[in-house]
Design an enzyme around this catalytic site. Sequence first.
Site, mmCIF file in Angstrom:
data_model
loop_
_atom_site.group_PDB
_atom_site.id
_atom_site.type_symbol
_atom_site.label_atom_id
_atom_site.label_comp_id
_atom_site.label_asym_id
_atom_site.label_seq_id
_atom_site.Cartn_x
_atom_site.Cartn_y
_atom_site.Cartn_z
ATOM 1 C CB CYS A 137 -0.634 1.714 -3.729
ATOM 2 S SG CYS A 137 -0.345 0.059 -4.295
ATOM 3 C CB CYS A 159 -0.996 -0.008 1.154
ATOM 4 S SG CYS A 159 -0.314 0.149 2.790
ATOM 5 C CB CYS A 169 1.082 -0.723 -6.672
ATOM 6 S SG CYS A 169 0.534 -0.647 -4.964
#
Length: 137
Positions: free
Chosen positions: A85, A11, A89
Amino acid sequence: MSDTPIVLFLCVHNAGRSQMAAGWLQHLAQDRVQVLSAGSEPAEHVNPAAVEAMAEVGIDIADARPERWTEETLEATDVVVTMGCGDTCPVLPGKRYVDWPLEDPAGKGVDAVRPIRDQIRARVEGLMSELGVTDTD
């Protein structure tokens, strides 16, 4: 995938959702899964409400520290679980990705974090089932 799958929870701040998920998976699967947790922009410390909510169910994440993901960690991972995210990410071809759209516990008190904690447990149990790992709790 190896006999001991490696799961990475990602995250943004690596301070709430990913830390709770890592705590649940470590607790429930013990040594049958290698558990990693990281973020794209790690916070300075784990959310105190997340620590408190997990302590209520007997899981201590007080010593956890937010960390930034690395290419090495990502390459070693079998399953990457992302948690809100978005574009921050990393995506590595050939890895299994699962996205868990969960409410961010940042800035919330423990009363608001408990339902998130419980949703994460249910998702971790589902992931364990998919991996063929039984619950030891």
